[in-house]
Design a protein around this motif. Structure first.
Motif, mmCIF file in Angstrom:
data_model
loop_
_atom_site.group_PDB
_atom_site.id
_atom_site.type_symbol
_atom_site.label_atom_id
_atom_site.label_comp_id
_atom_site.label_asym_id
_atom_site.label_seq_id
_atom_site.Cartn_x
_atom_site.Cartn_y
_atom_site.Cartn_z
ATOM 1 N N PHE A 28 0.829 -1.208 0.000
ATOM 2 C CA PHE A 28 0.000 0.000 0.000
ATOM 3 C C PHE A 28 0.870 1.269 0.000
ATOM 4 O O PHE A 28 0.802 2.086 -0.934
ATOM 5 C CB PHE A 28 -0.925 -0.052 1.224
ATOM 6 C CG PHE A 28 -1.560 1.251 1.607
ATOM 7 C CD1 PHE A 28 -2.361 1.955 0.714
ATOM 8 C CD2 PHE A 28 -1.366 1.775 2.887
ATOM 9 C CE1 PHE A 28 -2.956 3.156 1.089
ATOM 10 C CE2 PHE A 28 -1.963 2.970 3.272
ATOM 11 C CZ PHE A 28 -2.754 3.670 2.371
ATOM 12 N N ILE A 29 1.716 1.430 1.014
ATOM 13 C CA ILE A 29 2.532 2.641 1.105
ATOM 14 C C ILE A 29 3.542 2.674 -0.041
ATOM 15 O O ILE A 29 3.722 3.708 -0.700
ATOM 16 C CB ILE A 29 3.247 2.723 2.475
ATOM 17 C CG1 ILE A 29 2.212 2.857 3.606
ATOM 18 C CG2 ILE A 29 4.238 3.893 2.502
ATOM 19 C CD1 ILE A 29 2.803 2.821 5.019
ATOM 20 N N ASP A 49 9.810 -6.681 -3.953
ATOM 21 C CA ASP A 49 8.639 -7.227 -3.254
ATOM 22 C C ASP A 49 8.408 -8.645 -3.754
ATOM 23 O O ASP A 49 9.028 -9.065 -4.733
ATOM 24 C CB ASP A 49 7.377 -6.360 -3.507
ATOM 25 C CG ASP A 49 6.349 -6.469 -2.377
ATOM 26 O OD1 ASP A 49 5.920 -7.596 -2.044
ATOM 27 O OD2 ASP A 49 5.963 -5.423 -1.822
ATOM 28 N N ASN A 76 12.044 -12.547 -2.071
ATOM 29 C CA ASN A 76 11.644 -12.617 -0.677
ATOM 30 C C ASN A 76 12.883 -12.331 0.150
ATOM 31 O O ASN A 76 13.869 -13.059 0.055
ATOM 32 C CB ASN A 76 11.096 -14.023 -0.387
ATOM 33 C CG ASN A 76 10.507 -14.111 1.007
ATOM 34 O OD1 ASN A 76 10.937 -13.407 1.925
ATOM 35 N ND2 ASN A 76 9.517 -14.967 1.177
ATOM 36 N N TYR A 185 3.754 -7.927 17.570
ATOM 37 C CA TYR A 185 4.095 -7.019 16.462
ATOM 38 C C TYR A 185 4.807 -5.786 17.003
ATOM 39 O O TYR A 185 5.906 -5.437 16.575
ATOM 40 C CB TYR A 185 2.799 -6.644 15.739
ATOM 41 C CG TYR A 185 2.882 -5.511 14.738
ATOM 42 C CD1 TYR A 185 3.542 -5.668 13.518
ATOM 43 C CD2 TYR A 185 2.253 -4.283 14.989
ATOM 44 C CE1 TYR A 185 3.571 -4.627 12.586
ATOM 45 C CE2 TYR A 185 2.288 -3.248 14.063
ATOM 46 C CZ TYR A 185 2.946 -3.426 12.863
ATOM 47 O OH TYR A 185 2.972 -2.403 11.944
ATOM 48 N N TRP A 215 -2.247 5.410 8.275
ATOM 49 C CA TRP A 215 -2.290 5.992 6.929
ATOM 50 C C TRP A 215 -3.361 5.231 6.149
ATOM 51 O O TRP A 215 -3.354 3.988 6.128
ATOM 52 C CB TRP A 215 -0.944 5.835 6.224
ATOM 53 C CG TRP A 215 0.210 6.482 6.927
ATOM 54 C CD1 TRP A 215 0.223 7.053 8.174
ATOM 55 C CD2 TRP A 215 1.545 6.618 6.420
ATOM 56 N NE1 TRP A 215 1.474 7.536 8.463
ATOM 57 C CE2 TRP A 215 2.310 7.279 7.416
ATOM 58 C CE3 TRP A 215 2.166 6.239 5.224
ATOM 59 C CZ2 TRP A 215 3.660 7.574 7.237
ATOM 60 C CZ3 TRP A 215 3.520 6.532 5.060
ATOM 61 C CH2 TRP A 215 4.254 7.209 6.050
HETATM 62 P P1 NAD Z 1 1.548 -3.651 3.065
HETATM 63 O O1 NAD Z 1 1.293 -4.988 3.639
HETATM 64 O O2 NAD Z 1 0.606 -3.127 2.046
HETATM 65 O O3 NAD Z 1 3.027 -3.610 2.422
HETATM 66 C C1 NAD Z 1 4.075 -4.416 2.861
HETATM 67 C C2 NAD Z 1 4.729 -5.020 1.610
HETATM 68 O O4 NAD Z 1 5.885 -5.761 2.017
HETATM 69 C C3 NAD Z 1 3.807 -6.019 0.889
HETATM 70 O O5 NAD Z 1 3.679 -5.676 -0.459
HETATM 71 C C4 NAD Z 1 4.513 -7.362 1.064
HETATM 72 O O6 NAD Z 1 4.366 -8.222 -0.058
HETATM 73 C C5 NAD Z 1 5.971 -6.924 1.236
HETATM 74 N N1 NAD Z 1 6.747 -7.933 1.958
HETATM 75 C C6 NAD Z 1 6.453 -8.482 3.182
HETATM 76 N N2 NAD Z 1 7.374 -9.406 3.506
HETATM 77 C C7 NAD Z 1 8.261 -9.455 2.472
HETATM 78 C C8 NAD Z 1 9.421 -10.226 2.238
HETATM 79 N N3 NAD Z 1 9.842 -11.150 3.109
HETATM 80 N N4 NAD Z 1 10.104 -10.014 1.087
HETATM 81 C C9 NAD Z 1 9.675 -9.094 0.189
HETATM 82 N N5 NAD Z 1 8.572 -8.343 0.365
HETATM 83 C C10 NAD Z 1 7.871 -8.521 1.490
HETATM 84 O O7 NAD Z 1 1.656 -2.630 4.282
HETATM 85 P P2 NAD Z 1 1.788 -1.027 4.304
HETATM 86 O O8 NAD Z 1 0.567 -0.473 4.912
HETATM 87 O O9 NAD Z 1 2.234 -0.534 2.991
HETATM 88 O O10 NAD Z 1 2.935 -0.853 5.400
HETATM 89 C C11 NAD Z 1 4.304 -0.673 5.084
HETATM 90 C C12 NAD Z 1 5.104 -0.518 6.374
HETATM 91 O O11 NAD Z 1 4.568 0.545 7.175
HETATM 92 C C13 NAD Z 1 5.115 -1.750 7.275
HETATM 93 O O12 NAD Z 1 6.404 -1.895 7.840
HETATM 94 C C14 NAD Z 1 4.122 -1.426 8.359
HETATM 95 O O13 NAD Z 1 4.420 -2.079 9.570
HETATM 96 C C15 NAD Z 1 4.279 0.078 8.474
HETATM 97 N N6 NAD Z 1 3.045 0.692 9.003
HETATM 98 C C16 NAD Z 1 2.008 1.042 8.180
HETATM 99 C C17 NAD Z 1 0.876 1.634 8.721
HETATM 100 C C18 NAD Z 1 -0.264 2.136 7.879
HETATM 101 O O14 NAD Z 1 -0.997 2.953 8.386
HETATM 102 N N7 NAD Z 1 -0.454 1.717 6.639
HETATM 103 C C19 NAD Z 1 0.776 1.832 10.098
HETATM 104 C C20 NAD Z 1 1.829 1.430 10.910
HETATM 105 C C21 NAD Z 1 2.965 0.866 10.344
#
Ligand code: NAD
Ligand code: UDP
Length: 389
Positions: A28-29, A49, A76, A185, A215
């Motif tokens: 997402f981000i 990714d 990965n 977590y 977010w």
């Molecule tokens: P998301 O799940 O949409 O994105 C995470 C991405 O990481 C995914 O596309 C997933 O495929 C990839 N990924 C996970 N493990 C992997 C691996 N072993 N190898 C390669 N790729 C891998 O989540 P997001 O909302 O985009 O969040 C991104 C970061 O921000 C995370 O670290 C999350 O903890 C942090 N975060 C986000 C929020 C929010 O509000 N969206 C809030 C708190 C923290």
């Protein structure tokens, strides 16, 4: 046309083009950050990714005007020797990879701990050993519960900001007991923050830690049964969107009394771009990124989303738009919750001059318009097939 090379940083110096290794770029981000970097800068991105559905429009194949600017690397980070090479070739690594949906914390606690701590270790190590800058994504959950939450519910001190406002350099991290695996977590994220901080202190790693506060916006998570598993439980925006699209009641966990502040993804991405392009102001910092003006209870969020979705879709409201469910029923044993999350904005304001802009109502309008346009037809088709069979 390519963006002009004359963009300046906050201190008036021209911004040199960077090569960025973005891990978790397909999420997402990451998808919003890739779009922003492609549209407004000259930086080059290695998008890492395990999947690329959300950035397919940028990488599969890259449109001609982005040739050489972005490449997708399907790997990965748990077990791929190409990672170190990519980090070495880049100036800056941004690590977004994580398991970060609450439904996983208590049901897949081992994956959660490995993903948020163990799997991030090599990334930190490669950055430190190769003297590369790291922007690491942590979470507002590292604060855990507020101090005020331990006071009786009618206690006047609960209203005092020092009992609930979350400050990067002052607030404690308050987690529940080990059996409440929700906190695995937060605990894993806290330990990786401490490790990164220690790499900075002992080995001179240049780092920035980001703590996102809810977010939200288009492309967040998935709609169960359409672009994700039917039994999957995404974060609240996608859960409520799914309920609205299917015309079923929104489920309020434990009465929907928890409070959250929601920030529009596009506002938050502005903050990340400032961090990328102003290393002297961002290095060594931990930043809250959220919108303290957009606070609601989960129940209020459900009410607002119901109203906004009604306007967007033109569909009449349900007789029973919301139902209560227990957290045990919804998430299973070991769930717990953060009570309230107001980010202090002093540090990001001082270092980067950043402030969130978009009110909750406006961001819900944009987001639910996107959800309706993207998913309504697929859901209609699916529901009519299900009723026919
Ligand atoms: P998301 O799940 O949409 O994105 C995470 C991405 O990481 C995914 O596309 C997933 O495929 C990839 N990924 C996970 N493990 C992997 C691996 N072993 N190898 C390669 N790729 C891998 O989540 P997001 O909302 O985009 O969040 C991104 C970061 O921000 C995370 O670290 C999350 O903890 C942090 N975060 C986000 C929020 C929010 O509000 N969206 C809030 C708190 C923290
Ligand atoms: N929640 C809810 N109904 C749902 C999904 C989530 O009441 O269908 C609640 C959840 O219990 C929490 C809040 O919404 O209090 C936010 O949950 P989310 O999964 O977005 O992540 P969190 O902010 O807890 O990390």
């Amino acid at each position: 046309p390519p963006p002009s090379a004359a963009r300046l940083d906050l201190d008036g110096s021209p911004i040199a083009p960077l090569t960025i290794c973005m891990i978790g770029a397909g999420g997402f981000i990451g998808s919003h950050l890739c779009e922003k970097l492609m549209a407004e800068t000259n930086h080059v991105v290695f998008a890492v990714d395990v999947y690329c559905d959300k950035i397919r429009h940028l990488v599969d194949p890259a449109p001609p005007h982005l040739a050489g600017r972005i490449s997708f690397h399907r790997l990965n980070i748990k077990n791929d020797s190409r990672l170190e090479g990519l980090i070495k070739m880049a100036d800056l690594t941004i690590n977004l990879a994580a398991i970060c949906t609450p439904a996983d914390y208590n049901t897949r606690p081992l994956d959660t701990i490995y993903s948020n701590f163990i799997d991030a270790l090599p990334v930190v190590k490669y950055c430190s050993e190769n003297n590369k800058r790291l922007i690491h994504f942590s979470t507002c959950e590292v604060y855990g519960k507020t101090i005020g939450s331990f006071l009786p519910s009618d206690h006047p001190l609960r209203k005092e900001p020092e009992f609930y406002v979350l400050k990067e350099d002052e607030s404690p991290c308050i987690f529940g007991p080990i059996v409440k695996q929700r906190w695995s977590y937060a605990c894993a994220k806290q330990l990786i923050e401490r490790l990164i901080f220690a790499e900075g202190a002992e080995n001179g790693l240049e780092f920035t830690i980001v703590r996102p506060f809810n977010w939200i916006g288009p492309r967040m998570d998935f709609i169960p049964g359409v672009d994700g598993p039917s039994e999957g439980v995404p974060r609240v925006l996608a859960c409520f969107s799914n309920n609205l699209l299917r015309r079923e009641p929104l489920k309020l966990v434990d009465g929907g009394q928890s409070q959250r502040t929601f920030v529009y993804i596009k506002d938050a991405i502005e903050a990340v771009l400032l961090m990328i392009e102003n290393p002297a102001r961002a290095n060594g910092q931990i930043f809250n990124v959220g919108n303290p003006n957009n606070e609601v209870t989960v129940r209020e969020l459900a009410e607002m989303m119901t109203e906004v979705y009604g306007n967007v879709s033109g569909e009449p409201p349900l007789d029973e738009p919301m139902i209560d469910v227990s957290s045990e029923q919804f998430y299973g044993e070991g769930y717990d919750d953060s009570d309230k999350r107001i980010p202090d904005m002093t540090i990001i304001n001082k270092q980067l001059g950043w402030n969130p802009k978009t009110p909750l109502k406006d961001l819900l309008e944009t987001t639910l318009t996107y959800q309706h346009k993207t998913y309504k037809e697929a859901i209609k088709r699916q529901m009519s097939q299900a009723s026919a069979s």
